[in-house]
Design an enzyme around this catalytic site. Sequence first.
Site, mmCIF file in Angstrom:
data_model
loop_
_atom_site.group_PDB
_atom_site.id
_atom_site.type_symbol
_atom_site.label_atom_id
_atom_site.label_comp_id
_atom_site.label_asym_id
_atom_site.label_seq_id
_atom_site.Cartn_x
_atom_site.Cartn_y
_atom_site.Cartn_z
ATOM 1 N N ASP A 198 0.806 -1.234 0.000
ATOM 2 C CA ASP A 198 0.000 0.000 0.000
ATOM 3 C C ASP A 198 0.837 1.282 0.000
ATOM 4 O O ASP A 198 1.600 1.526 0.939
ATOM 5 C CB ASP A 198 -0.877 0.059 1.259
ATOM 6 C CG ASP A 198 -1.731 -1.179 1.466
ATOM 7 O OD1 ASP A 198 -1.180 -2.292 1.478
ATOM 8 O OD2 ASP A 198 -2.952 -1.016 1.645
ATOM 9 N N ASN B 93 -10.696 -1.565 0.704
ATOM 10 C CA ASN B 93 -11.873 -1.010 1.373
ATOM 11 C C ASN B 93 -12.003 0.503 1.214
ATOM 12 O O ASN B 93 -13.078 1.052 1.414
ATOM 13 C CB ASN B 93 -11.863 -1.383 2.856
ATOM 14 C CG ASN B 93 -10.536 -1.081 3.516
ATOM 15 O OD1 ASN B 93 -9.482 -1.478 3.011
ATOM 16 N ND2 ASN B 93 -10.550 -0.396 4.633
ATOM 17 N N HIS B 94 -10.893 1.198 0.852
ATOM 18 C CA HIS B 94 -10.958 2.656 0.686
ATOM 19 C C HIS B 94 -11.104 3.085 -0.773
ATOM 20 O O HIS B 94 -10.898 4.263 -1.091
ATOM 21 C CB HIS B 94 -9.711 3.313 1.280
ATOM 22 C CG HIS B 94 -9.684 3.305 2.782
ATOM 23 N ND1 HIS B 94 -10.489 4.108 3.552
ATOM 24 C CD2 HIS B 94 -8.972 2.550 3.659
ATOM 25 C CE1 HIS B 94 -10.262 3.878 4.839
ATOM 26 N NE2 HIS B 94 -9.349 2.925 4.923
ATOM 27 N N HIS C 36 -6.549 -8.236 0.017
ATOM 28 C CA HIS C 36 -6.488 -7.035 0.848
ATOM 29 C C HIS C 36 -7.297 -7.252 2.131
ATOM 30 O O HIS C 36 -8.516 -7.400 2.084
ATOM 31 C CB HIS C 36 -7.070 -5.863 0.043
ATOM 32 C CG HIS C 36 -6.847 -4.536 0.664
ATOM 33 N ND1 HIS C 36 -5.670 -3.828 0.534
ATOM 34 C CD2 HIS C 36 -7.652 -3.772 1.440
ATOM 35 C CE1 HIS C 36 -5.768 -2.697 1.189
ATOM 36 N NE2 HIS C 36 -6.962 -2.624 1.757
ATOM 37 N N GLU D 197 -4.681 2.347 -2.407
ATOM 38 C CA GLU D 197 -6.001 2.819 -1.959
ATOM 39 C C GLU D 197 -5.911 3.850 -0.838
ATOM 40 O O GLU D 197 -6.926 4.399 -0.436
ATOM 41 C CB GLU D 197 -6.858 1.634 -1.504
ATOM 42 C CG GLU D 197 -6.354 0.989 -0.244
ATOM 43 C CD GLU D 197 -7.484 0.501 0.641
ATOM 44 O OE1 GLU D 197 -8.624 0.466 0.185
ATOM 45 O OE2 GLU D 197 -7.190 0.192 1.802
ATOM 46 N N ASN D 198 -4.686 4.102 -0.333
ATOM 47 C CA ASN D 198 -4.514 5.113 0.726
ATOM 48 C C ASN D 198 -3.567 6.228 0.280
ATOM 49 O O ASN D 198 -2.945 6.895 1.102
ATOM 50 C CB ASN D 198 -3.947 4.472 1.997
ATOM 51 C CG ASN D 198 -4.880 3.454 2.606
ATOM 52 O OD1 ASN D 198 -4.526 2.289 2.735
ATOM 53 N ND2 ASN D 198 -6.078 3.863 2.955
ATOM 54 N N HIS E 87 -0.399 -2.671 6.322
ATOM 55 C CA HIS E 87 0.702 -1.699 6.262
ATOM 56 C C HIS E 87 1.912 -2.161 7.078
ATOM 57 O O HIS E 87 2.742 -1.346 7.470
ATOM 58 C CB HIS E 87 0.252 -0.306 6.719
ATOM 59 C CG HIS E 87 -0.821 0.294 5.873
ATOM 60 N ND1 HIS E 87 -1.280 1.580 6.026
ATOM 61 C CD2 HIS E 87 -1.537 -0.214 4.836
ATOM 62 C CE1 HIS E 87 -2.231 1.842 5.147
ATOM 63 N NE2 HIS E 87 -2.401 0.756 4.403
ATOM 64 N N HIS F 37 -2.994 -4.186 3.027
ATOM 65 C CA HIS F 37 -3.949 -3.556 3.960
ATOM 66 C C HIS F 37 -3.410 -3.324 5.365
ATOM 67 O O HIS F 37 -3.730 -2.293 5.953
ATOM 68 C CB HIS F 37 -5.273 -4.342 4.062
ATOM 69 C CG HIS F 37 -6.245 -3.780 5.066
ATOM 70 N ND1 HIS F 37 -6.981 -2.634 4.841
ATOM 71 C CD2 HIS F 37 -6.598 -4.196 6.313
ATOM 72 C CE1 HIS F 37 -7.755 -2.391 5.897
ATOM 73 N NE2 HIS F 37 -7.535 -3.306 6.802
HETATM 74 FE FE LIG Z 1 -7.233 -1.155 3.262
#
Ligand SMILES: [Fe+2]
Length: 276
Positions: free
Chosen positions: A8, A67-68, A153, A39-40, A180, A178
Amino acid sequence: MNILFLGDLVGENSVYFLKKNLRNICVKYDINFVITNAENVAEGYGITPDISNNLFEAGVNVISTGNHVWDKVEIIPYIAKNYNLLKPNNLNNQSAGQGFILYETKTNKKILVINLLCNLFMRKSDNLFESVKNIMNKYILKKNCDAIIIDIHGEAASEKQALANYLDGKVTAVIGTHTHVPTSDLRILPYGTAYQTDAGMCGDYDSVIGGEKSKWIENFVEKPGFQKIKPASINHTICGAIIKVYEDTGLSSVAKQLILGDILENKIPDEKLFLK
Ligand SMILES: [Fe+2]
Protein backbone atom coordinates in the site's frame (compact mmCIF):
# COMPACT_ATOMS: atom_id res chain seq x y z
CA MET A 1 9.77 -12.96 -16.24
CA ASN A 2 10.11 -10.91 -13.04
CA ILE A 3 7.25 -9.18 -11.24
CA LEU A 4 7.45 -6.41 -8.65
CA PHE A 5 4.55 -6.30 -6.19
CA LEU A 6 4.49 -3.19 -3.98
CA GLY A 7 2.42 -2.82 -0.82
CA ASP A 8 0.00 0.00 0.00
CA LEU A 9 1.22 3.44 -1.01
CA VAL A 10 0.28 5.81 1.81
CA GLY A 11 0.15 9.55 1.07
CA GLU A 12 1.45 11.52 -1.89
CA ASN A 13 5.02 11.45 -0.53
CA SER A 14 5.08 7.72 -1.20
CA VAL A 15 4.52 8.49 -4.89
CA TYR A 16 7.41 10.94 -4.89
CA PHE A 17 9.78 8.37 -3.35
CA LEU A 18 8.56 5.57 -5.61
CA LYS A 19 9.06 7.72 -8.72
CA LYS A 20 12.58 8.48 -7.56
CA ASN A 21 13.48 4.79 -7.25
CA LEU A 22 11.22 2.70 -9.48
CA ARG A 23 13.23 2.92 -12.68
CA ASN A 24 16.45 1.85 -10.94
CA ILE A 25 14.69 -1.07 -9.22
CA CYS A 26 13.18 -2.22 -12.52
CA VAL A 27 16.52 -2.08 -14.32
CA LYS A 28 18.44 -3.77 -11.49
CA TYR A 29 16.02 -6.72 -11.22
CA ASP A 30 14.94 -6.85 -14.89
CA ILE A 31 11.31 -6.27 -13.86
CA ASN A 32 8.68 -6.89 -16.57
CA PHE A 33 5.58 -5.94 -14.63
CA VAL A 34 4.78 -3.70 -11.64
CA ILE A 35 1.66 -3.80 -9.47
CA THR A 36 1.00 -1.67 -6.42
CA ASN A 37 -1.91 -1.23 -4.05
CA ALA A 38 -2.71 2.49 -3.79
CA GLU A 39 -6.00 2.82 -1.96
CA ASN A 40 -4.51 5.11 0.73
CA VAL A 41 -2.45 7.33 -1.52
CA ALA A 42 -4.66 10.46 -1.67
CA GLU A 43 -4.24 12.14 1.76
CA GLY A 44 -4.47 8.62 3.22
CA TYR A 45 -7.97 7.94 1.87
CA GLY A 46 -8.61 6.67 -1.64
CA ILE A 47 -6.97 7.55 -4.93
CA THR A 48 -7.55 10.32 -7.49
CA PRO A 49 -7.34 10.26 -11.32
CA ASP A 50 -4.23 12.51 -11.25
CA ILE A 51 -2.37 10.22 -8.84
CA SER A 52 -3.35 7.15 -10.87
CA ASN A 53 -2.03 8.77 -14.04
CA ASN A 54 1.13 9.79 -12.21
CA LEU A 55 1.73 6.19 -11.08
CA PHE A 56 1.10 4.75 -14.54
CA GLU A 57 3.51 7.30 -16.05
CA ALA A 58 6.10 6.32 -13.43
CA GLY A 59 6.04 2.70 -14.64
CA VAL A 60 3.32 1.03 -12.59
CA ASN A 61 1.28 -1.30 -14.83
CA VAL A 62 -1.68 -2.16 -12.59
CA ILE A 63 -2.99 -0.49 -9.42
CA SER A 64 -5.07 -2.46 -6.92
CA THR A 65 -7.25 -1.09 -4.13
CA GLY A 66 -9.39 -2.26 -1.21
CA ASN A 67 -11.87 -1.01 1.37
CA HIS A 68 -10.96 2.66 0.69
CA VAL A 69 -11.46 2.46 -3.08
CA TRP A 70 -14.40 4.92 -3.12
CA ASP A 71 -13.08 7.46 -0.59
CA LYS A 72 -12.43 9.96 -3.40
CA VAL A 73 -15.62 10.04 -5.48
CA GLU A 74 -13.86 11.56 -8.50
CA ILE A 75 -12.30 8.14 -9.07
CA ILE A 76 -15.66 6.63 -10.09
CA PRO A 77 -15.78 7.87 -13.72
CA TYR A 78 -12.03 7.23 -14.04
CA ILE A 79 -12.16 3.61 -12.85
CA ALA A 80 -15.09 3.01 -15.20
CA LYS A 81 -12.79 3.70 -18.16
CA ASN A 82 -9.31 2.79 -16.89
CA TYR A 83 -9.22 -0.95 -16.29
CA ASN A 84 -5.59 -0.89 -15.08
CA LEU A 85 -6.98 0.53 -11.85
CA LEU A 86 -8.80 -2.30 -10.05
CA LYS A 87 -11.50 -2.42 -7.39
CA PRO A 88 -11.87 -5.58 -5.25
CA ASN A 89 -13.71 -8.19 -7.30
CA ASN A 90 -15.90 -9.28 -4.38
CA LEU A 91 -17.10 -5.83 -3.31
CA ASN A 92 -20.82 -6.40 -2.97
CA ASN A 93 -22.10 -3.53 -5.07
CA GLN A 94 -22.89 -2.72 -8.67
CA SER A 95 -20.31 0.05 -8.87
CA ALA A 96 -18.07 1.02 -11.77
CA GLY A 97 -14.76 -0.67 -12.42
CA GLN A 98 -13.33 -4.16 -12.67
CA GLY A 99 -11.90 -6.55 -10.08
CA PHE A 100 -9.44 -8.23 -12.41
CA ILE A 101 -7.53 -7.54 -15.61
CA LEU A 102 -5.67 -9.62 -18.16
CA TYR A 103 -2.74 -7.29 -18.82
CA GLU A 104 -0.53 -7.75 -21.87
CA THR A 105 3.08 -6.61 -21.40
CA LYS A 106 5.31 -5.06 -24.07
CA THR A 107 6.87 -8.51 -24.53
CA ASN A 108 3.41 -10.08 -25.13
CA LYS A 109 3.14 -11.80 -21.76
CA LYS A 110 -0.40 -12.04 -20.44
CA ILE A 111 -0.64 -11.38 -16.71
CA LEU A 112 -3.94 -11.85 -14.91
CA VAL A 113 -4.21 -9.62 -11.83
CA ILE A 114 -7.07 -10.22 -9.39
CA ASN A 115 -7.95 -7.87 -6.52
CA LEU A 116 -9.85 -9.41 -3.56
CA LEU A 117 -11.07 -8.15 -0.20
CA CYS A 118 -11.03 -10.15 3.04
CA ASN A 119 -14.11 -10.49 5.25
CA LEU A 120 -12.71 -11.21 8.73
CA PHE A 121 -12.61 -8.06 10.93
CA MET A 122 -13.77 -5.96 7.97
CA ARG A 123 -17.00 -4.65 6.51
CA LYS A 124 -18.61 -7.64 4.82
CA SER A 125 -18.05 -8.28 1.13
CA ASP A 126 -19.09 -11.20 -1.06
CA ASN A 127 -17.39 -14.56 -0.46
CA LEU A 128 -13.88 -14.11 -1.80
CA PHE A 129 -13.35 -17.82 -2.42
CA GLU A 130 -16.45 -17.97 -4.65
CA SER A 131 -15.38 -14.75 -6.33
CA VAL A 132 -11.93 -16.03 -7.25
CA LYS A 133 -13.29 -19.44 -8.28
CA ASN A 134 -15.53 -17.79 -10.87
CA ILE A 135 -12.54 -16.03 -12.41
CA MET A 136 -10.27 -19.08 -12.21
CA ASN A 137 -12.84 -21.12 -14.14
CA LYS A 138 -11.86 -19.03 -17.17
CA TYR A 139 -8.09 -18.74 -16.71
CA ILE A 140 -5.45 -21.47 -16.54
CA LEU A 141 -1.73 -20.81 -16.24
CA LYS A 142 0.11 -21.25 -19.55
CA LYS A 143 -3.15 -22.03 -21.34
CA ASN A 144 -4.48 -18.49 -21.65
CA CYS A 145 -2.16 -16.49 -19.37
CA ASP A 146 1.53 -16.45 -18.39
CA ALA A 147 1.14 -15.43 -14.74
CA ILE A 148 -1.66 -14.89 -12.21
CA ILE A 149 -1.11 -12.43 -9.37
CA ILE A 150 -3.61 -11.91 -6.55
CA ASP A 151 -3.74 -8.95 -4.17
CA ILE A 152 -5.64 -10.17 -1.10
CA HIS A 153 -6.49 -7.03 0.85
CA GLY A 154 -7.42 -7.52 4.51
CA GLU A 155 -6.72 -7.87 8.19
CA ALA A 156 -6.60 -11.58 8.99
CA ALA A 157 -3.55 -13.76 8.28
CA SER A 158 -5.75 -16.87 8.53
CA GLU A 159 -8.03 -15.78 5.68
CA LYS A 160 -5.07 -14.82 3.48
CA GLN A 161 -3.21 -18.08 4.15
CA ALA A 162 -6.33 -20.15 3.49
CA LEU A 163 -6.78 -18.42 0.14
CA ALA A 164 -3.13 -18.92 -0.82
CA ASN A 165 -3.23 -22.63 -0.02
CA TYR A 166 -6.60 -22.96 -1.80
CA LEU A 167 -4.92 -21.62 -4.95
CA ASP A 168 -1.46 -23.20 -4.48
CA GLY A 169 -0.23 -24.53 -7.82
CA LYS A 170 -2.89 -22.65 -9.80
CA VAL A 171 -1.60 -19.09 -9.49
CA THR A 172 1.81 -17.44 -9.52
CA ALA A 173 1.47 -15.43 -6.32
CA VAL A 174 -0.94 -14.46 -3.57
CA ILE A 175 0.29 -11.35 -1.77
CA GLY A 176 -1.49 -9.59 1.07
CA THR A 177 -2.02 -5.85 1.57
CA HIS A 178 -3.95 -3.56 3.96
CA THR A 179 -2.20 -3.97 7.34
CA HIS A 180 0.70 -1.70 6.26
CA VAL A 181 3.12 -4.02 8.08
CA PRO A 182 5.58 -6.16 6.07
CA THR A 183 5.52 -9.76 7.23
CA SER A 184 8.62 -11.96 7.05
CA ASP A 185 6.77 -15.03 5.73
CA LEU A 186 7.34 -14.55 2.00
CA ARG A 187 7.84 -18.06 0.65
CA ILE A 188 6.93 -20.44 -2.14
CA LEU A 189 4.17 -22.87 -1.14
CA PRO A 190 4.54 -26.63 -1.88
CA TYR A 191 2.90 -26.48 -5.33
CA GLY A 192 4.67 -23.33 -6.54
CA THR A 193 2.60 -20.30 -5.52
CA ALA A 194 4.51 -17.43 -3.87
CA TYR A 195 2.83 -16.13 -0.72
CA GLN A 196 3.28 -13.27 1.75
CA THR A 197 0.71 -12.26 4.38
CA ASP A 198 1.44 -8.57 3.81
CA ALA A 199 3.84 -6.83 1.46
CA GLY A 200 4.03 -3.86 3.84
CA MET A 201 3.49 -0.17 3.24
CA CYS A 202 5.25 2.25 0.94
CA GLY A 203 5.27 5.28 3.23
CA ASP A 204 6.58 6.67 6.52
CA TYR A 205 7.06 4.01 9.22
CA ASP A 206 7.54 6.61 11.97
CA SER A 207 3.76 6.60 12.23
CA VAL A 208 0.78 4.44 13.08
CA ILE A 209 0.18 2.43 9.89
CA GLY A 210 1.30 5.46 7.86
CA GLY A 211 -0.78 8.11 9.67
CA GLU A 212 0.29 10.83 12.10
CA LYS A 213 1.06 9.19 15.46
CA SER A 214 -0.44 11.91 17.67
CA LYS A 215 -3.80 11.82 15.88
CA TRP A 216 -4.00 8.04 16.10
CA ILE A 217 -3.29 8.20 19.84
CA GLU A 218 -5.99 10.87 20.24
CA ASN A 219 -8.39 8.60 18.38
CA PHE A 220 -7.76 5.79 20.84
CA VAL A 221 -7.19 7.65 24.10
CA GLU A 222 -8.51 11.20 24.23
CA LYS A 223 -11.34 11.42 21.73
CA PRO A 224 -12.57 7.91 21.13
CA GLY A 225 -14.29 7.85 17.79
CA PHE A 226 -13.18 8.70 14.35
CA GLN A 227 -11.23 11.65 13.03
CA LYS A 228 -9.46 11.71 9.69
CA ILE A 229 -5.73 11.29 10.01
CA LYS A 230 -3.14 12.81 7.69
CA PRO A 231 -0.34 10.60 6.38
CA ALA A 232 3.04 10.93 8.08
CA SER A 233 5.42 12.29 5.48
CA ILE A 234 8.96 12.76 6.76
CA ASN A 235 10.52 9.35 6.15
CA HIS A 236 10.26 7.22 3.05
CA THR A 237 10.26 3.47 2.58
CA ILE A 238 9.38 1.18 -0.31
CA CYS A 239 8.14 -2.29 0.64
CA GLY A 240 7.30 -5.14 -1.67
CA ALA A 241 8.10 -8.52 -3.14
CA ILE A 242 10.03 -9.45 -6.26
CA ILE A 243 8.91 -12.68 -7.90
CA LYS A 244 10.64 -14.63 -10.64
CA VAL A 245 8.21 -16.65 -12.73
CA TYR A 246 9.03 -19.96 -14.43
CA GLU A 247 8.49 -19.48 -18.17
CA ASP A 248 7.19 -23.04 -18.65
CA THR A 249 4.70 -23.31 -15.75
CA GLY A 250 3.85 -19.72 -14.75
CA LEU A 251 4.57 -20.63 -11.11
CA SER A 252 7.16 -18.92 -8.89
CA SER A 253 10.81 -19.88 -8.87
CA VAL A 254 12.19 -17.12 -6.61
CA ALA A 255 10.40 -14.74 -4.21
CA LYS A 256 12.30 -12.14 -2.19
CA GLN A 257 11.27 -9.26 0.00
CA LEU A 258 12.36 -5.73 -0.95
CA ILE A 259 12.58 -3.07 1.77
CA LEU A 260 14.32 0.16 0.77
CA GLY A 261 14.46 3.44 2.65
CA ASP A 262 14.16 4.82 6.19
CA ILE A 263 13.23 3.37 9.61
CA LEU A 264 12.99 -0.34 8.77
CA GLU A 265 15.97 -2.62 8.29
CA ASN A 266 16.52 -2.68 4.55
CA LYS A 267 16.24 -5.89 2.56
CA ILE A 268 17.89 -5.65 -0.82
CA PRO A 269 17.82 -8.98 -2.71
CA ASP A 270 20.77 -10.10 -4.80
CA GLU A 271 19.89 -9.18 -8.38
CA LYS A 272 21.71 -12.28 -9.66
CA LEU A 273 18.75 -14.35 -8.41
CA PHE A 274 16.51 -12.59 -10.94
CA LEU A 275 18.77 -12.31 -13.97
CA LYS A 276 18.92 -15.12 -16.51
FE1 LIG B 1 -7.23 -1.16 3.26
